[in-house]
Design a protein around this motif. Structure first.
Motif, PDB file in Angstrom:
ATOM      1  N   PHE A 178       0.855  -1.189   0.000  1.00  0.00           N
ATOM      2  CA  PHE A 178       0.000   0.000   0.000  1.00  0.00           C
ATOM      3  C   PHE A 178       0.893   1.241   0.000  1.00  0.00           C
ATOM      4  CE2 PHE A 178      -2.613  -3.314   1.757  1.00  0.00           C
ATOM      5  CZ  PHE A 178      -3.905  -3.038   1.338  1.00  0.00           C
ATOM      6  N   LYS A 179       0.716   2.079  -1.001  1.00  0.00           N
ATOM      7  CA  LYS A 179       1.515   3.301  -1.072  1.00  0.00           C
ATOM      8  C   LYS A 179       1.039   4.283  -0.009  1.00  0.00           C
ATOM      9  CE  LYS A 179       2.774   7.146  -4.099  1.00  0.00           C
ATOM     10  NZ  LYS A 179       2.562   7.800  -5.426  1.00  0.00           N
ATOM     11  N   LEU A 180       1.993   4.845   0.743  1.00  0.00           N
ATOM     12  CA  LEU A 180       1.650   5.815   1.779  1.00  0.00           C
ATOM     13  C   LEU A 180       1.384   7.185   1.155  1.00  0.00           C
ATOM     14  CD1 LEU A 180       1.330   6.720   4.719  1.00  0.00           C
ATOM     15  CD2 LEU A 180       3.818   7.051   4.810  1.00  0.00           C
ATOM     16  N   GLN A 181       0.182   7.679   1.351  1.00  0.00           N
ATOM     17  CA  GLN A 181      -0.217   9.025   0.936  1.00  0.00           C
ATOM     18  C   GLN A 181      -1.023   9.592   2.110  1.00  0.00           C
ATOM     19  OE1 GLN A 181      -2.226   9.282  -2.861  1.00  0.00           O
ATOM     20  NE2 GLN A 181      -2.947  11.363  -2.447  1.00  0.00           N
ATOM     21  N   PRO A 182      -0.368  10.332   2.994  1.00  0.00           N
ATOM     22  CA  PRO A 182      -0.970  10.652   4.293  1.00  0.00           C
ATOM     23  C   PRO A 182      -2.389  11.222   4.241  1.00  0.00           C
ATOM     24  CG  PRO A 182       1.324  11.308   4.275  1.00  0.00           C
ATOM     25  CD  PRO A 182       1.001  10.868   2.874  1.00  0.00           C
ATOM     26  N   ASP A 183      -2.703  12.083   3.274  1.00  0.00           N
ATOM     27  CA  ASP A 183      -3.998  12.772   3.259  1.00  0.00           C
ATOM     28  C   ASP A 183      -4.904  12.290   2.129  1.00  0.00           C
ATOM     29  OD1 ASP A 183      -5.803  14.506   4.399  1.00  0.00           O
ATOM     30  OD2 ASP A 183      -4.910  16.331   3.593  1.00  0.00           O
ATOM     31  N   CYS A 194      -2.564   3.921   1.555  1.00  0.00           N
ATOM     32  CA  CYS A 194      -2.844   4.027   2.982  1.00  0.00           C
ATOM     33  C   CYS A 194      -2.482   5.413   3.488  1.00  0.00           C
ATOM     34  CB  CYS A 194      -2.101   2.950   3.771  1.00  0.00           C
ATOM     35  SG  CYS A 194      -0.301   3.003   3.620  1.00  0.00           S
ATOM     36  N   GLY A 195      -3.080   5.769   4.608  1.00  0.00           N
ATOM     37  CA  GLY A 195      -2.820   7.082   5.181  1.00  0.00           C
ATOM     38  C   GLY A 195      -3.634   7.300   6.439  1.00  0.00           C
ATOM     39  N   HIS A 196      -3.852   8.567   6.751  1.00  0.00           N
ATOM     40  CA  HIS A 196      -4.573   8.964   7.956  1.00  0.00           C
ATOM     41  C   HIS A 196      -5.886   9.628   7.565  1.00  0.00           C
ATOM     42  CE1 HIS A 196      -0.925   8.337  10.425  1.00  0.00           C
ATOM     43  NE2 HIS A 196      -0.286   8.815   9.368  1.00  0.00           N
ATOM     44  N   PHE A 357      -5.929   4.019   8.009  1.00  0.00           N
ATOM     45  CA  PHE A 357      -6.874   3.532   7.004  1.00  0.00           C
ATOM     46  C   PHE A 357      -6.158   3.183   5.699  1.00  0.00           C
ATOM     47  CE2 PHE A 357      -9.497   5.611  10.017  1.00  0.00           C
ATOM     48  CZ  PHE A 357     -10.818   5.239   9.815  1.00  0.00           C
ATOM     49  N   SER A 358      -6.808   2.318   4.919  1.00  0.00           N
ATOM     50  CA  SER A 358      -6.284   2.023   3.578  1.00  0.00           C
ATOM     51  C   SER A 358      -7.430   1.694   2.635  1.00  0.00           C
ATOM     52  CB  SER A 358      -5.295   0.851   3.617  1.00  0.00           C
ATOM     53  OG  SER A 358      -5.935  -0.340   4.035  1.00  0.00           O
TER      54      SER A 358
END
Length: 594
Positions: A178-183, A194-196, A357-358
């Motif tokens: 899952f690529k992290l993209q915070p927003d 995934c992110g917040h 979340f993701s």
């Protein structure tokens, strides 16, 4: 003008009456009252939210359930979930379910709203209204997409400070692709990452739709503990018009309140169709069975009921202090947690226990599944009707043992610690219905969700559970701290095949409390459409609907922010019409004066 409004606010007549003070209704009433020439009444069946501490304290959310602050609706037994009956808790107080929900601001993707195919409701426009509602407050650690947020709306929103377990789960998500993209849950531009998720929480308190009403204007009246029975209709045929609301007061007495301009029903996906049906708007045969004279035969009222099903998967760990269980369940911990919230606005009760979340696409994972491959699909869409820009599922964590009120096997917070991972099904094929139990407004409706009645829903949700389990048991952040599933006897963490998760899904799937669609917008050619694109009830003048029941399709996310957008948009639709008339009047006055 002032004397005219004053006489209306005595209680017998208003320009606008909003039936339901939930998420969309509170927004709509407050926005309409911004014009001092309008007299506005919002009618709410439940109490004022200021009387309910557990609407302000996020950690007390479930304590509102099965009380007078809950509509206490239970779904009919569903074959797809082994004839279980799911409790459909929703807020019955000013602010509605915005005061008991999970606080997550997960907007979905713009394509979700483009798929409605309704003028004025494109993804760009709906995202704009969600932004309008928001007053975002960032934090140093959170990499916000600043352009995607709003900063002058009534709804205070901020990121959730993650517990250690959430940081570990995020590491596992990234490790599993899952690529992290915070927003990303604000921008809505990633179907797999995934992110917040920012939350409707600010400085330790829940923020909610009732906040729109905090600085109540003198031209806005609020009636709580007052139930809407029906809309009074006058005229015939093309001249049929909504003119008044029949209500039941707290003492049981009945009265009618007139509306000179419009009535807007905002009772939510379960209650809005019942108000319409009791008013003589709905499927003729069903109304006749309850002795109700059909004024407008609209068979779509109460149909097209959608929801997001979820499965909670809980994992035990012996690693102390990474979950928040020790702050809640250890001896004397709950009392201290309450003190922290009450006095210092911090601690585990100051936030909702969801973690990170993701989103995920699962078409590659299901490429060997015969049912997935043989299912009909439109060009550019998968069997669930989604494009490659839309996620099939959502996976997200809990930071302690938390779930529906029926979950009772709590860890002790000293020797046992638990966190959860949740699999959520998007774009369900199953459709349910809301029908009347009787013509008595005090009787809750019959709600039949028909959960998992479509085989593809079972395929996708069971794959989502398998995927979730892989993230936790194989992901680098969590694989070494899992000490079995919770309760320990279940051993679901050992399952590796999707088919092994099907029984789990049928036995454990529960609602995410995202009902929608029961008074949907649609085109003139759609026989099941209840509303036009301006939320007007077909066949009736002066009557609209504004809540999640208007959604033709559920968004791939959570419907909290769309509910705010619907209230904002409804206000603009109504005010845009009246403002146009006002502008014309002002122009005429200026010409006369000159």
């Amino acid at each position: 003008m002032a004397s005219k409004i004053s006489s209306k606010l005595e209680g017998s007549e208003y320009d606008y009456i909003v039936c339901g003070g939930g998420t969309s209704g509170s927004v709509l009433a407050a926005r309409l009252a911004e014009d001092p020439r309008n007299s506005v009444l919002v009618i709410e069946a439940g109490q004022h939210n200021s009387l309910l501490e557990n609407t302000l304290m996020c950690g007390g959310w479930s304590q509102n359930f099965e009380t007078e602050a809950d509509w206490n609706i239970t779904a009919e037994p569903n074959l797809g979930i082994n004839n279980r009956r799911i409790k459909l808790s929703c807020g019955k107080f000013l602010g509605g379910s915005s005061g008991v929900n999970g606080t997550a601001c997960v907007r979905g993707t713009k394509q979700d709203y483009d798929d409605w195919n309704m003028p004025g409701w494109s993804g760009e426009e709906v995202f704009g209204y969600m932004k309008k509602a928001e007053n975002f407050h960032g934090k140093e650690w959170f990499k916000a997409d600043e352009e995607a947020h709003g900063y002058d709306g009534p709804l205070n929103i901020e990121p959730h400070d993650p517990a250690p377990i959430s940081k570990m789960v995020l590491e596992s998500m990234v490790d599993r692709g899952f690529k992290l993209q915070p927003d990303m849950f604000t921008t809505g531009d990633s179907p797999h990452g995934c992110g917040h998720a920012p939350r409707t929480v600010y400085k330790g308190d829940r923020t909610m739709a009732a906040d729109y009403l905090l600085n109540k204007r003198p031209n806005l009246a609020i009636k709580t503990e007052t139930m809407v029975d029906k809309i009074i209709l006058e005229g015939e045929g093309a001249n049929l018009k909504a003119v008044a609301v029949k209500v039941i007061e707290k003492d049981g007495s009945m009265r009618e309140i007139k509306a000179t301009k419009e009535i807007i029903v905002s009772g939510g996906a379960y209650c809005t169709p019942t108000v319409l049906m009791r008013s003589g708007i709905g499927e003729k045969a069903q109304l006749a069975s309850h002795g109700i004279d059909c004024k407008v035969d609209l068979p779509g009222v109460g149909k097209n009921l959608m929801d997001h099903l979820v499965c909670f998967i809980f994992y035990a760990t012996k690693t102390p202090n990474i979950t928040t269980d020790h702050l809640l369940f250890a001896p004397n911990a709950l009392g201290e947690a309450y003190r922290q919230w009450k006095v210092e606005k911090r601690g585990p009760l100051s936030t909702f226990p969801f973690g990170v979340f993701s989103y995920a696409r699962v078409d590659e994972r299901l490429k060997a599944e015969p049912l997935w491959n043989s299912a009909p699909r439109k060009e550019g869409r998968d069997p669930m009707g989604l494009t490659s820009a839309q996620p099939n599922i959502e996976l997200f964590g809990t930071e302690c043992y938390g779930g529906p009120k029926s979950f009772t096997d709590f860890p002790d917070g000293v020797n046992s610690h638990v966190f959860g991972f949740i699999a959520e099904l998007f774009a369900p094929k199953s459709r349910g219905s809301v029908t009347l139990k009787s013509a008595d407004p005090k009787d809750n409706p019959i709600v039949d969700h028909k959960y998992l009645s479509e085989a593809l829903d079972v395929v996708v949700l069971s794959e989502a559970c398998k995927y979730a389990n892989e993230v936790i048991t194989q992901g680098k952040g969590t694989r070494d701290i899992v000490d079995g599933s919770w309760p320990a006897a279940s051993n679901h963490h050992k399952n590796t095949e999707r088919k092994d998760w099907v029984p789990f899904v049928r036995d454990h799937a529960t609602t995410c409390y995202h009902p929608a669609g029961t008074a949907k917008m649609g085109t003139d050619s759609d026989p099941m459409a209840v509303l036009d694109s301006e939320l007007r009830v077909r066949g009736v003048k002066g009557l609209r609907v504004a809540d999640t029941s208007v959604m033709p399709l559920l968004n791939q996310g959570h419907p909290q922010m769309p509910a705010y957008a619907i209230g904002e948009k409804a206000a603009d639709l109504i005010r845009g019409k009246s403002l146009g008339m006002s502008s014309l009047t002002e122009k005429i006055s200026n010409v006369t004066l000159s």
